[in-house]
Design a protein around this motif. Sequence first.
Motif, PDB file in Angstrom:
ATOM      1  N   SER A 457      21.993  48.899 -43.283  1.00 56.49           N
ATOM      2  CA  SER A 457      23.420  48.908 -42.954  1.00 56.49           C
ATOM      3  C   SER A 457      23.689  48.804 -41.456  1.00 56.49           C
ATOM      4  N   PHE A 460      25.482  45.638 -40.054  1.00 61.20           N
ATOM      5  CA  PHE A 460      26.855  45.269 -40.372  1.00 61.20           C
ATOM      6  C   PHE A 460      27.862  45.984 -39.481  1.00 61.20           C
ATOM      7  N   PRO A 461      29.015  45.362 -39.209  1.00 55.94           N
ATOM      8  CA  PRO A 461      30.085  46.020 -38.454  1.00 55.94           C
ATOM      9  C   PRO A 461      30.636  47.227 -39.244  1.00 55.94           C
ATOM     10  N   PRO A 462      31.270  48.145 -38.556  1.00 54.36           N
ATOM     11  CA  PRO A 462      31.512  48.144 -37.094  1.00 54.36           C
ATOM     12  C   PRO A 462      30.257  48.538 -36.331  1.00 54.36           C
ATOM     13  N   TYR A 463      30.063  47.922 -35.169  1.00 54.04           N
ATOM     14  CA  TYR A 463      28.897  48.189 -34.347  1.00 54.04           C
ATOM     15  C   TYR A 463      29.139  49.406 -33.457  1.00 54.04           C
ATOM     16  N   ASN A 464      28.031  50.031 -33.044  1.00 50.81           N
ATOM     17  CA  ASN A 464      28.132  51.146 -32.106  1.00 50.81           C
ATOM     18  C   ASN A 464      26.840  51.234 -31.312  1.00 50.81           C
ATOM     19  N   LYS A 467      23.612  51.736 -33.409  1.00 48.25           N
ATOM     20  CA  LYS A 467      23.137  50.514 -34.083  1.00 48.25           C
ATOM     21  C   LYS A 467      22.500  49.550 -33.085  1.00 48.25           C
ATOM     22  N   LEU A 468      23.098  49.445 -31.901  1.00 45.31           N
ATOM     23  CA  LEU A 468      22.534  48.567 -30.878  1.00 45.31           C
ATOM     24  C   LEU A 468      21.145  49.044 -30.483  1.00 45.31           C
TER      25      LEU A 468
END
Length: 476
Positions: A457, A460-464, A467-468
């Motif tokens: 997961s 997938f957006p939303p990115y933060n 996640k980066l």
Amino acid sequence: MKIVDYTLRRAVSKMAELNPETIIQLLKQQKSIINGGKTGSLEFRLQQLQALKRSVQQHEREIIQALHQDLRKPEFEAYSTEIGYLYDSIGYVMKNLHKWMKPDRVRNPLVHFGSRSYIYSEPYGSTLIIGPFNYPFMLVMDPLVGAIAAGNCAVIKPSEYTPHVSAVISKLISECFDESYVRVIQGGQETTSTLLQAPFDMVFFTGSVRVGKIVMKAAAEHLTPVVLELGGKSPCIVDKNVNLDVAAQRIVWGKYLNTGQTCVAPDYVLVHKDVRAQLIAKMKEYIISFYGTDSQLSPDYGRIVNHAHWQRLNGLLEGAVVAAGGQTDREDLYIAPTLLDGVNWSDKVMEDEIFGPILPVLEYHNLDQVIEAVNSRPKPLALYLFTNDKQIEQRIMSTVSFGGGCVNDTIMHLVSPYLPFGGVGSSGMGAYHGRHSFDAFSHKKSVLNRPTRINPSFLFPPYNAKKLGLVKRFLK
């Protein structure tokens, strides 16, 4: 003879029927065959290859006769370089096709954990094969083997310069295959031009650099992929540290095979100054050994394809220093096996590919001269090096670009189904023979099969920022 002549007249009468709409309808039929999956199975492809071999066997004498009529080709050369070579090619492909057709499973990067990745070989679809005059049978039939093996349909355009061979090809193909699957279309330049305007899925062309550019330009209009088997001035380098007797024998054979009308024939010799005179003397000896004191009477020596090519070659002899041969006969389309001595890079014979039985001999003083001379010109289709010095061999192989070649031999590299045959730069693009023929006529389709039980997961957006950070761990 009567059968060949009748087929020739029938084929000529059909040429006028060709028009763009005919080709479009044929391509629709072929696409229907491909899309219907008819050519997809191993069983179907093997059946077609076996049928092709059987048809060639049935017409073997006619093929040999036609090659003699068009090129005065000796039966030994007709069989070994055209018919027998094709039998061997078909046999090799049939033996290995089941392995080539299987999807290749490849590794995955960590980001694809749990997935499976495959490369599928699928047919392009409708393929156009345009052949030359020098090996007019083999150089359309061998590409056809690759097209069939890869599951394609094909249109074959043989050379108009060899009408008897073209007629036999048309006859045996029409007896062997439905014309909606494989069809021969005969004709001249206008026919070729009309074919090139059609939206084929792939074009395979063998011929000159000049025409190759025309083919590529036409294919670009439809963004059609091409394989171009062209030519160029293939050098033959002879070091002083070599068995000159063996070198002379193999150079003479490779040069005058098919009367010099071979795309990978040695186009010129670059020989070390210390052994130039000896090499020329030995090549003279082998010319006589192979073809006698009068090669015009030899049953083992062919003829130039037509008067236009004879005239071009004859012009290269004007003002030249002839070390051997030089005799010509326009009516007989004969040019003797000829050696030219005292040749400079500025001479007319060094401007373009000779494609005939004329062999210029140039001398060199050091290897740097050779490398600079070859690299300053268009990349050749072939290169031949005669030396017993491993350092010289390594240096030439690592510094000079060429399509393919031999060390201490000529021509023979193209016989191996394990070696790709093709040019580089102006000598061509793409390669075939053996597995490489299958690959040349196949689109490599990449497929990733990803399981649903693992769903990352973080992609997938939303990115933060979190996640980066995970992406940076995988992609760095």
